[in-house]
Motif scaffolding. Structure first.
Motif, PDB file in Angstrom:
ATOM      1  N   PRO A 191     -12.435-101.546 -72.563  1.00  0.00           N
ATOM      2  CA  PRO A 191     -12.620-102.022 -71.051  1.00  0.00           C
ATOM      3  C   PRO A 191     -11.087-101.876 -70.350  1.00  0.00           C
ATOM      4  O   PRO A 191     -11.050-101.331 -69.118  1.00  0.00           O
ATOM      5  CB  PRO A 191     -12.815-103.431 -71.107  1.00  0.00           C
ATOM      6  CG  PRO A 191     -13.500-103.593 -72.322  1.00  0.00           C
ATOM      7  CD  PRO A 191     -12.799-102.876 -73.122  1.00  0.00           C
ATOM      8  N   GLY A 192     -10.052-102.252 -71.042  1.00  0.00           N
ATOM      9  CA  GLY A 192      -8.730-102.140 -70.531  1.00  0.00           C
ATOM     10  C   GLY A 192      -8.131-100.476 -70.070  1.00  0.00           C
ATOM     11  O   GLY A 192      -7.835-100.195 -69.191  1.00  0.00           O
ATOM     12  N   LEU A 193      -8.843 -99.693 -71.102  1.00  0.00           N
ATOM     13  CA  LEU A 193      -8.360 -98.372 -71.102  1.00  0.00           C
ATOM     14  C   LEU A 193      -9.193 -97.584 -69.822  1.00  0.00           C
ATOM     15  O   LEU A 193      -8.664 -96.959 -69.153  1.00  0.00           O
ATOM     16  CB  LEU A 193      -8.695 -97.587 -72.365  1.00  0.00           C
ATOM     17  CG  LEU A 193      -8.521 -96.072 -72.452  1.00  0.00           C
ATOM     18  CD1 LEU A 193      -6.869 -95.984 -72.194  1.00  0.00           C
ATOM     19  CD2 LEU A 193      -8.729 -95.448 -73.945  1.00  0.00           C
ATOM     20  N   GLY A 194     -10.563 -98.196 -69.622  1.00  0.00           N
ATOM     21  CA  GLY A 194     -11.293 -97.722 -68.646  1.00  0.00           C
ATOM     22  C   GLY A 194     -10.698 -98.064 -67.422  1.00  0.00           C
ATOM     23  O   GLY A 194     -10.697 -97.322 -66.367  1.00  0.00           O
ATOM     24  N   LEU A 195     -10.199 -99.396 -67.115  1.00  0.00           N
ATOM     25  CA  LEU A 195      -9.414 -99.717 -65.929  1.00  0.00           C
ATOM     26  C   LEU A 195      -8.520 -98.852 -65.637  1.00  0.00           C
ATOM     27  O   LEU A 195      -8.481 -98.480 -64.198  1.00  0.00           O
ATOM     28  CB  LEU A 195      -9.056-101.060 -66.057  1.00  0.00           C
ATOM     29  CG  LEU A 195      -8.289-101.690 -64.895  1.00  0.00           C
ATOM     30  CD1 LEU A 195      -9.511-101.960 -63.886  1.00  0.00           C
ATOM     31  CD2 LEU A 195      -7.750-102.912 -65.289  1.00  0.00           C
ATOM     32  N   ILE A 196      -7.564 -98.185 -66.416  1.00  0.00           N
ATOM     33  CA  ILE A 196      -6.627 -97.680 -66.126  1.00  0.00           C
ATOM     34  C   ILE A 196      -7.154 -96.126 -65.933  1.00  0.00           C
ATOM     35  O   ILE A 196      -6.830 -95.549 -64.845  1.00  0.00           O
ATOM     36  CB  ILE A 196      -5.698 -97.217 -67.410  1.00  0.00           C
ATOM     37  CG1 ILE A 196      -4.921 -98.743 -67.754  1.00  0.00           C
ATOM     38  CG2 ILE A 196      -4.624 -96.201 -66.945  1.00  0.00           C
ATOM     39  CD1 ILE A 196      -4.351 -99.106 -66.508  1.00  0.00           C
ATOM     40  N   LEU A 197      -8.132 -95.496 -66.466  1.00  0.00           N
ATOM     41  CA  LEU A 197      -8.425 -94.344 -66.123  1.00  0.00           C
ATOM     42  C   LEU A 197      -9.304 -94.201 -64.849  1.00  0.00           C
ATOM     43  O   LEU A 197      -9.647 -93.041 -64.192  1.00  0.00           O
ATOM     44  CB  LEU A 197      -9.577 -93.744 -67.309  1.00  0.00           C
ATOM     45  CG  LEU A 197      -9.125 -93.750 -68.700  1.00  0.00           C
ATOM     46  CD1 LEU A 197     -10.118 -93.170 -69.827  1.00  0.00           C
ATOM     47  CD2 LEU A 197      -7.990 -92.639 -68.727  1.00  0.00           C
TER      48      LEU A 197
END
Length: 469
Positions: free
Chosen positions: A448-454
């Motif tokens: 989820p955190g990686l998706g937020l950045i992407l």
């Protein structure tokens, strides 16, 4: 910008931004994951090693690029505008603003210890799971008041920072000393009877049709997953020291004082954290740490030290700590968004300084978004996801030290990383291990955190559509 911040001010920004509410809470989750006093301390030692190694490595970049924007500037200079934007996007969307919201709400919650009517009051508005409480409104009031104070000039912000950071350091030292002097029955022996080899996790054991919730022995690779999960809280409690790099343009002799502030500040805070955890282990047994009410280990410990007055003492300490922490993060963060705006990657209105020579518009943009995150109630879930992302950006920045040594050895380096290349490589090894283990064993902390950045990628291309053409 005028150089109004001295070395002492810079150290206070580092320490004040680091010490929020985490040290008073997260040790409960660490104990539940690993079940031993030994491993509680080991997790904090690993986190301390990571934090200080990163600060030492960042020093070289701060000397090379002594500009406002700090880590954003380093990433942009090394990897280009797109990577710099993704970092800045993460900062504005949740890393900086979400931290402001979470720490401000922590201030509200501990204020409610002293004013029980805040806890007992009915929500002002409720629709399903969404609600607005007096505690949230108090958190927003703190954010807006501190934002306003910081728009009155860096002198106002630094004075507040120095007062509150000094106060919480003195209070923590008092808690540490009295945590050993006033306790009649030490729990050290009980907590350390679970030796180095004893990993235990509090979970559900299934035997046929029977399920029991108890301490379970863990071994093998599960232990590594347990350590990584336990470190989520300690890592998040130990970040934000890089905030001092955001105000590099306002620090006297930034090439030297930023690195000094980061090293002095991180070493001092991590030493305090370790001593506070030794107090927990001295005053509380394993179950009291792991299952402290609402994870408030410091409250349970203070009650054993000071009796019934302990709750009020810790509530006041946390209020001082969180108030100073919010101020430090507000003071520093807006400088990143101003620098992004100058690079054409943020709203143009964030560029302008007011008559007090501070980025007033950037400060209010940050404060308003942080206030909305307070109202959403989702900042806690978001922050659980971003320890992983924060470490990714730390690793990217630390790797930049090695990259520049290889690609641009001719650059004048007024400060060189101590024990290079051992220090940055040590950080990268620990950081990579932490991230890989979370990917495997705790994916809810990573994707989820990686998706937020992407999500920032399409936004970047929209912003730069003219240059892409």
């Amino acid at each position: 910008m005028k150089k109004k911040l001295k070395l002492w001010d810079a150290v206070m920004i580092v320490m004040g931004s680091m010490i929020g509410s985490g040290i008073f809470i997260v040790s409960a989750d660490i104990m539940r994951n690993l079940g031993s006093g030994y491993w509680l301390i080991v997790v904090w030692l690993i986190t301390a090693l990571m934090t200080v190694a990163a600060a030492i490595s960042y020093g070289e970049l701060s000397a090379l690029f002594p500009k406002a924007g700090g880590q954003y500037t380093y990433i942009t200079e090394i990897y280009g505008k797109m990577m710099g934007f993704l970092y800045g996007w993460g900062m504005f969307s949740v890393i900086q603003t979400g931290t402001i919201a979470a720490v401000a709400v922590a201030f509200g919650k501990f204020t409610a210890y002293l004013i029980p009517s805040l806890n007992n009051a009915a929500p002002l508005l409720q629709s399903g799971t969404f609600k607005i409480t007096w505690i949230q409104l108090l958190a927003i009031l703190v954010i807006l008041v501190l934002t306003f104070i910081n728009t009155r000039g860096v002198q106002s912000g630094k004075l507040l920072q120095n007062i509150f950071t000094s106060s919480k350091i003195i209070a923590l030292l008092g808690l540490i000393i009295l945590g050993f002097v006033l306790v009649e029955h030490s729990q050290f022996a009980n907590n350390f009877q679970f030796g180095w080899e004893a990993f235990q996790n509090f979970g559900i054991e299934v035997n046929g049709q029977k399920q029991t919730v108890s301490w379970l022995s863990i071994s093998g690779t599960t232990v590594l997953g347990g350590i990584a999960a336990a470190m989520v809280g300690s890592v998040f409690s130990s970040v934000a020291w890089e905030n001092v790099t955001f105000v590099a343009g306002e620090i006297e002799n930034p090439r030297k004082n930023i690195v000094r502030a980061m090293i002095i500040g991180t070493i001092s805070v991590m030493a305090l954290y370790l001593l506070v955890n030794l107090v927990y282990l001295n005053t509380l047994d394993r179950d009291q740490i792991a299952f402290a009410a609402n994870d408030r280990v410091a409250v349970a410990s203070a009650e054993n030290i000071f009796g019934s007055a302990g709750t009020a003492i810790v509530a006041i300490l946390v209020m001082i700590s969180t108030f100073g922490c919010v101020n430090g993060i507000i003071l520093a963060g807006a400088r990143v968004f101003q620098t992004m705006a100058k690079d054409g990657l943020f709203l143009k209105s964030a560029i302008r300084n007011n008559r007090f020579e501070v980025p007033e518009n950037a400060l209010w943009m940050q404060g308003i978004w942080a206030s909305l995150l307070c109202l959403s109630g989702q900042y806690g879930d978001l922050l659980d996801m971003i320890s992983f992302v924060i470490v990714l950006f730390y690793m990217l920045t630390v790797a930049g030290v090695i990259y520049l040594r290889i690609k641009k050895p001719e650059l004048q380096r007024d400060y060189k990383t101590w024990l290079y290349p051992i220090t940055p490589i040590l950080y990268l090894i620990i950081g990579i291990s932490f991230c890989v283990l979370l990917f495997i064993y705790k994916p809810q902390y990573t994707w989820p955190g990686l998706g937020l950045i992407l999500i920032g990628l399409p936004i970047y291309f929209i912003i730069n559509r003219r240059s892409i053409k």
